[in-house]
Scaffold this active site. Structure first.
Site, short mmCIF file in Angstrom:
data_model
loop_
_atom_site.label_atom_id
_atom_site.label_comp_id
_atom_site.label_asym_id
_atom_site.label_seq_id
_atom_site.Cartn_x
_atom_site.Cartn_y
_atom_site.Cartn_z
N LYS A 41 88.35 22.83 -26.06
CA LYS A 41 88.10 21.39 -25.93
C LYS A 41 88.80 20.55 -26.99
O LYS A 41 88.92 19.33 -26.83
CB LYS A 41 86.60 21.11 -25.97
CG LYS A 41 85.83 21.61 -24.76
CD LYS A 41 86.17 20.80 -23.52
CE LYS A 41 85.24 21.14 -22.36
NZ LYS A 41 85.50 20.32 -21.18
N SER A 264 80.79 30.98 -21.40
CA SER A 264 81.82 30.60 -20.43
C SER A 264 82.83 31.72 -20.24
O SER A 264 83.28 31.99 -19.12
CB SER A 264 82.53 29.33 -20.89
OG SER A 264 81.65 28.23 -20.93
#
Length: 332
Positions: A41, A264
């Site tokens: 991110k 994830s």
């Protein structure tokens, strides 16, 4: 050795883990957790902030506000601290405690939503709260990762080209679907470059992103309760849905090999192995899966026996060997 003056100036792009010895498949895991925010991110955060500054949307004295399940919030809080902006992260109870504390260490304020919206779940409630903050104070600037094309552009410019350079004959790329920024950036790049690489999106059961029914989800990162506006399914070749128990199982299998990755990554790995078993007999394809982050922030959840037992299933099911896999694939 690189010398940097801002946290976003360092990101290890070329580290891969060869998973053949662990899972018997030609599958390479692209590790995106080796930067100062600890996740993929950081790229999206840097691109969205820089673009907003160039366009004059983000000016000195502004306060950023964003809805995030955790990793983008950490990246934005880090960059806001570096560039002198305020930052408010709107998250919910699924956000890991370690992640919240990290954001606060950078000076961010964290608003935790405790009740889901009737339409849109926790994500819908978070977005409503962000909109209310922006309406109440004009100093708030919402980058809106769910609609912002700079989210996927970061991966079009950086993530996908680095994969393509490392694997010029890549057959299939597995990408987890959260906001779908990484997915869309990679898919668009490979389509535009004329490559034949198949793009397989990996989503979690209970996510509405690809039209499935909403359901209970406990691990932050992948999946949504509101379909992201930046998603264009025409760029995606296939979608694999993974249960959270299977994601936990894969995380723990990696940890048993000395690699601690986040929830994830376990989801993407589970989806990739399932797809390869069905579509690549004889280990005939070269495949890469993107690992969004590392596992330190999941020690109290994915790697905590008590949390996992309470959340999903009897403890024996995930502590046993491969013979327990049918139980893990059951509905919980």
């Amino acid at each position: 050795m690189p010398i940097i003056s801002a946290p976003q100036e360092y990101n290890e792009e070329s580290l891969y883990v060869d998973l053949r010895s662990a899972f018997g498949r030609s599958l390479y895991l692209k590790c995106e957790g080796f930067n100062f925010s600890g996740s993929v991110k950081l790229k999206a955060a840097a691109e969205m902030i820089s673009s907003a500054e160039r366009r004059g949307v983000l000016r000195p004295g502004a306060t950023l506000v964003e809805s995030s399940s955790g990793n983008l919030g950490v990246a934005l809080s880090m960059l806001a601290a570096d560039r002198g902006y305020g930052f408010v992260c709107v998250t919910d109870a699924r956000c890991n405690d370690a992640t919240r504390r990290m954001m606060e260490a950078f000076g961010a304020r964290v608003h935790v939503i405790t009740e889901p919206a009737a339409d849109g779940g926790f994500l819908g409630a978070r977005i409503s709260h962000v909109r209310a903050l922006c309406t109440a104070d004009s100093r708030f600037v919402w980058l809106n990762q769910y609609r912002n094309p700079d989210n996927w552009m970061a991966h079009y410019l950086h993530t996908a080209p680095s994969v393509a350079a490392q694997f010029p004959e890549l057959d299939v790329l597995f990408v987890g679907a959260g906001t779908t920024g990484t997915l869309m950036g990679c898919a668009r790049y490979f389509r535009d470059s004329g490559r034949t690489t198949r793009i397989v999106a990996v989503d979690v059961i209970g996510s509405v992103t690809f039209g499935c029914a909403p359901g209970r989800r406990l691990i932050p990162g992948l999946g949504t309760s509101v379909r992201p506006a930046i998603l264009d399914e025409s760029f995606v070749d296939e979608v694999v849905h993974v249960s959270e128990p299977d994601a936990v199982r894969r995380c723990r299998e990696l940890a048993a090999r000395g690699f601690l990755f986040g929830g994830s990554t376990g989801t993407v790995l589970s989806g990739a192995l399932t797809w390869l078993a069905d579509n690549a007999p004889g280990d005939s394809l070269t495949a890469v899966a993107i690992a969004p982050d590392l596992g330190e922030r999941y020690l109290e959840t994915v790697y905590n026996d008590e949390w996992v037992d309470e959340a999903y299933w009897p403890e024996a099911a995930y502590r046993e060997g491969p013979e327990s896999l049918p139980e893990l694939n059951a509905t919980h």
